[in-house]
Enzyme design. Structure first.
Site, PDB file in Angstrom:
ATOM      1  N   HIS A  13       6.924 -22.368   7.380  1.00  6.52           N
ATOM      2  CA  HIS A  13       5.541 -21.715   8.466  1.00  6.52           C
ATOM      3  C   HIS A  13       4.435 -21.637   7.588  1.00  6.52           C
ATOM      4  O   HIS A  13       3.666 -21.102   6.561  1.00  6.52           O
ATOM      5  CB  HIS A  13       6.239 -20.349   8.013  1.00  6.52           C
ATOM      6  CG  HIS A  13       6.210 -19.750   9.299  1.00  6.52           C
ATOM      7  ND1 HIS A  13       6.782 -18.565   9.933  1.00  6.52           N
ATOM      8  CD2 HIS A  13       4.594 -19.286   9.577  1.00  6.52           C
ATOM      9  CE1 HIS A  13       5.917 -17.880  10.919  1.00  6.52           C
ATOM     10  NE2 HIS A  13       4.485 -18.486  10.430  1.00  6.52           N
ATOM     11  N   HIS A  15       0.552 -21.936   9.536  1.00  5.87           N
ATOM     12  CA  HIS A  15      -0.128 -22.274  10.802  1.00  5.87           C
ATOM     13  C   HIS A  15      -1.593 -22.773  10.415  1.00  5.87           C
ATOM     14  O   HIS A  15      -2.457 -22.742   9.243  1.00  5.87           O
ATOM     15  CB  HIS A  15      -1.047 -20.789  11.351  1.00  5.87           C
ATOM     16  CG  HIS A  15       0.066 -19.793  11.068  1.00  5.87           C
ATOM     17  ND1 HIS A  15       0.585 -19.762  13.056  1.00  5.87           N
ATOM     18  CD2 HIS A  15       0.966 -19.354  10.854  1.00  5.87           C
ATOM     19  CE1 HIS A  15       1.914 -18.739  12.842  1.00  5.87           C
ATOM     20  NE2 HIS A  15       1.313 -18.707  11.749  1.00  5.87           N
ATOM     21  N   ARG A  17      -3.820 -24.227  12.800  1.00  6.27           N
ATOM     22  CA  ARG A  17      -5.213 -24.358  13.764  1.00  6.27           C
ATOM     23  C   ARG A  17      -5.574 -25.498  14.174  1.00  6.27           C
ATOM     24  O   ARG A  17      -4.202 -26.691  14.563  1.00  6.27           O
ATOM     25  CB  ARG A  17      -6.576 -23.933  13.741  1.00  6.27           C
ATOM     26  CG  ARG A  17      -5.993 -21.681  12.484  1.00  6.27           C
ATOM     27  CD  ARG A  17      -5.114 -21.669  13.551  1.00  6.27           C
ATOM     28  NE  ARG A  17      -4.992 -19.674  12.284  1.00  6.27           N
ATOM     29  CZ  ARG A  17      -3.809 -18.985  12.827  1.00  6.27           C
ATOM     30  NH1 ARG A  17      -2.843 -19.045  13.568  1.00  6.27           N
ATOM     31  NH2 ARG A  17      -4.073 -17.939  11.841  1.00  6.27           N
ATOM     32  N   LYS A  97      10.186 -21.631  18.553  1.00  2.00           N
ATOM     33  CA  LYS A  97       9.150 -20.365  18.141  1.00  2.00           C
ATOM     34  C   LYS A  97       9.701 -19.195  19.043  1.00  2.00           C
ATOM     35  O   LYS A  97       8.591 -19.346  20.159  1.00  2.00           O
ATOM     36  CB  LYS A  97       8.118 -20.340  17.595  1.00  2.00           C
ATOM     37  CG  LYS A  97       8.253 -19.329  17.112  1.00  2.00           C
ATOM     38  CD  LYS A  97       8.550 -19.056  15.386  1.00  2.00           C
ATOM     39  CE  LYS A  97       7.939 -17.478  14.795  1.00  2.00           C
ATOM     40  NZ  LYS A  97       6.209 -18.045  14.489  1.00  2.00           N
ATOM     41  N   HIS A 134      10.753 -15.271  15.094  1.00  2.00           N
ATOM     42  CA  HIS A 134       8.936 -13.558  14.915  1.00  2.00           C
ATOM     43  C   HIS A 134       9.938 -12.631  15.277  1.00  2.00           C
ATOM     44  O   HIS A 134      10.003 -11.886  16.437  1.00  2.00           O
ATOM     45  CB  HIS A 134       8.020 -13.672  15.940  1.00  2.00           C
ATOM     46  CG  HIS A 134       7.003 -12.142  15.742  1.00  2.00           C
ATOM     47  ND1 HIS A 134       5.823 -12.928  14.328  1.00  2.00           N
ATOM     48  CD2 HIS A 134       7.062 -11.391  15.041  1.00  2.00           C
ATOM     49  CE1 HIS A 134       5.287 -12.060  13.737  1.00  2.00           C
ATOM     50  NE2 HIS A 134       5.818 -11.047  14.614  1.00  2.00           N
ATOM     51  N   HIS A 172       9.032 -15.615   7.937  1.00  2.00           N
ATOM     52  CA  HIS A 172       8.894 -13.694   7.156  1.00  2.00           C
ATOM     53  C   HIS A 172       9.596 -12.961   7.544  1.00  2.00           C
ATOM     54  O   HIS A 172       8.968 -12.095   7.518  1.00  2.00           O
ATOM     55  CB  HIS A 172       7.149 -14.173   7.662  1.00  2.00           C
ATOM     56  CG  HIS A 172       6.965 -14.662   8.815  1.00  2.00           C
ATOM     57  ND1 HIS A 172       7.678 -12.523   9.880  1.00  2.00           N
ATOM     58  CD2 HIS A 172       6.524 -14.771   9.919  1.00  2.00           C
ATOM     59  CE1 HIS A 172       7.422 -13.444  11.404  1.00  2.00           C
ATOM     60  NE2 HIS A 172       6.375 -14.194  11.116  1.00  2.00           N
ATOM     61  N   LEU A 217       1.294  -9.682   9.743  1.00  2.00           N
ATOM     62  CA  LEU A 217       2.035  -9.213  10.746  1.00  2.00           C
ATOM     63  C   LEU A 217       3.115 -10.365  10.095  1.00  2.00           C
ATOM     64  O   LEU A 217       3.342 -11.358   9.835  1.00  2.00           O
ATOM     65  CB  LEU A 217       2.065  -9.232  11.903  1.00  2.00           C
ATOM     66  CG  LEU A 217       1.010  -8.486  12.784  1.00  2.00           C
ATOM     67  CD1 LEU A 217       0.768  -8.592  14.253  1.00  2.00           C
ATOM     68  CD2 LEU A 217       1.993  -7.079  12.538  1.00  2.00           C
ATOM     69  N   ASP A 245       3.810 -19.090   5.624  1.00  3.23           N
ATOM     70  CA  ASP A 245       2.881 -18.710   6.440  1.00  3.23           C
ATOM     71  C   ASP A 245       1.574 -18.200   6.147  1.00  3.23           C
ATOM     72  O   ASP A 245       0.911 -17.155   6.617  1.00  3.23           O
ATOM     73  CB  ASP A 245       3.192 -16.986   7.223  1.00  3.23           C
ATOM     74  CG  ASP A 245       3.092 -16.398   8.269  1.00  3.23           C
ATOM     75  OD1 ASP A 245       2.813 -17.268   9.317  1.00  3.23           O
ATOM     76  OD2 ASP A 245       3.114 -15.292   8.479  1.00  3.23           O
ATOM     77  N   ALA A 261      -4.545 -10.415  11.748  1.00  5.86           N
ATOM     78  CA  ALA A 261      -3.607 -10.200  10.817  1.00  5.86           C
ATOM     79  C   ALA A 261      -3.304 -12.076  10.747  1.00  5.86           C
ATOM     80  O   ALA A 261      -3.438 -12.635  11.434  1.00  5.86           O
ATOM     81  CB  ALA A 261      -2.065 -10.220  11.579  1.00  5.86           C
TER      82      ALA A 261
HETATM   83  C1  NCD Z   1      -0.330 -15.077  12.210  1.00  5.03           C
HETATM   84  C2  NCD Z   1      -1.605 -16.197  12.680  1.00  5.03           C
HETATM   85  O1  NCD Z   1      -3.058 -15.548  11.911  1.00  5.03           O
HETATM   86  O2  NCD Z   1      -1.665 -16.666  13.836  1.00  5.03           O
HETATM   87  N1  NCD Z   1      -0.418 -13.622  11.854  1.00  5.03           N
HETATM   88  C3  NCD Z   1      -0.433 -13.170  11.001  1.00  5.03           C
HETATM   89  O3  NCD Z   1       0.044 -12.074  10.523  1.00  5.03           O
HETATM   90  N2  NCD Z   1       0.891 -14.078  10.351  1.00  5.03           N
HETATM   91  C4  NCD Z   1       0.815 -15.198  13.110  1.00  5.03           C
HETATM   92  C5  NCD Z   1       2.507 -14.732  12.776  1.00  5.03           C
HETATM   93  O4  NCD Z   1       3.182 -15.431  12.144  1.00  5.03           O
HETATM   94  O5  NCD Z   1       2.605 -14.474  13.587  1.00  5.03           O
HETATM   95 ZN    ZN Z   2       3.552 -17.396  11.141  1.00  7.06          ZN
END
Ligand code: NCD
Ligand code: ZN
Length: 343
Positions: A13, A15, A17, A97, A134, A172, A217, A245, A261
């Site tokens: 998991h 991110h 970008r 997702k 999620h 998560h 989150l 995450d 978040a």
């Molecule tokens: C994530 C994000 O920044 O894309 N933020 C987070 O707090 N985990 C989005 C997500 O996974 O919920």
């Molecule tokens: Zn995430």
């Protein structure tokens, strides 16, 4: 134990970008991890197999050799069973997702009524495409700290009962109820656990002043939930595996009157997990959690190369470059107790 050699871990998991920051985000993970399930909450989101393939190629272009990204497909109210079949056939998409619309960063295009997507889940079950959840309700009447537990009651149970062969990951997981949900579901129900939810509880949002870099989150929960997650992570159950995450945001977006978040953990993620497992006296359980169970769940071979963790107090920088910006990592200016060394 002062040293641990383990198969190269995967992050299920993550991110990364897009655009000018992509190279920096990828480098932070690819330095240690071999594969990653990459979240599709871009602007615009990755809602088609074609977009997922293009995103995969953009990541590969800036990644060091030997790093494999698997972008997930972003489900919307308009996703079709045909898209699920295309995704599965691509070989690049391992999962789709589900973001309840409005639940988190860039989720406005998410799903407004989960039950109406039943034909899509049926197709996923049929072709064996993993559903990543999620797992939070967006109902404003539900307390923010209860959103995961209520989602599982209202929607999670329905998914598990209606689609008994659907491979499902509660992403998560943050609560004891979430852990219970995984254990009580059929044997295709699993969860990822982040380092921050293993190491921090909700006091860490406020102690010493408001801590924007601890805000993610689902939000951090009470200590008893952290303890339930730790117990699950070190249990040896193949249903719980690593998903950081890691969610980088530019500093100004976090340190703001309305901060967003996401915790950026990628550079020290494995060391943070090692701290959590070590504190629980369960370091020997880390290799399966970090490098085994996730690959098994996704039907991929375990890594054949290795990484070495050594017990060595290491400083965490105040910030990392992030395109033309900078990103503040979890523990910025502090230390971690482990370091990844050449194998
Ligand atoms: C994530 C994000 O920044 O894309 N933020 C987070 O707090 N985990 C989005 C997500 O996974 O919920
Ligand atoms: Zn995430």
């Amino acid at each position: 134990m002062n040293e641990l050699v383990l198969p190269r871990p995967d992050d299920w998991h993550l991110h990364l970008r897009d655009g000018p920051v992509l190279r920096d985000a990828v480098a932070a993970t690819a330095a240690v991890f071999g594969r990653a399930l990459v979240m599709p909450n871009l602007k615009p989101p990755i809602t088609t197999t074609e977009a997922a393939r293009a995103y995969h190629d953009r990541i590969r272009l800036v990644a060091p050799p030997g790093f494999t990204p698997y972008p997930a497909l972003y489900l919307t109210d308009a996703t079709t069973p045909a898209e699920v079949r295309r995704a599965k056939a691509s070989g690049v998409v391992l999962a789709a997702k589900l973001y309840p619309a409005g639940a988190t960063t860039h989720s406005d295009a998410g799903v407004t009524d989960v039950r109406r997507l039943a034909p899509v889940f049926a197709a996923m079950e049929e072709v064996d495409l993993v559903l990543c959840l999620h797992g939070e309700v967006v109902d404003p009447d539900v307390d923010v700290f209860d959103r995961e537990a209520v989602f599982l009651e209202r929607t999670g149970s329905w998914l598990v009962e209606t689609f008994p062969r659907l491979r499902l990951v509660l992403e998560h997981v943050t609560t004891a109820q979430g852990v219970g949900f995984v254990y009580s579901g059929h044997d295709r129900v699993a969860a990822t656990i982040t380092p921050q939810h293993l190491l921090l509880d909700r006091n860490d949002l406020f102690v010493g002043g408001l801590q924007p870099h601890h805000y993610c989150l689902p939000v951090l929960k009470r200590r008893l939930h952290r303890e339930a997650l730790l117990e699950a992570a070190i249990s040896g159950s193949p249903r719980f595996f690593l998903g950081t995450d890691s969610a980088p945001h530019p500093r100004h977006a976090k340190e703001s009157a309305c901060g967003c978040a996401g915790c950026f953990t990628a550079p020290h993620a494995l060391a943070l997990y090692a701290e959590a497992f070590d504190q629980a006296g369960a370091l020997a359980r880390l290799p399966d959690f970090a490098s085994g169970f996730g690959a098994d769940f996704y039907g991929l071979p375990r890594a054949t190369t290795q990484v070495r963790l050594v017990r060595r107090t290491t400083s965490v920088p105040q910030a990392y470059p992030f395109g033309s910006d900078e990103v503040v990592p979890l523990r910025a200016g502090g230390t971690v107790a482990w370091q990844v060394a050449p194998a």
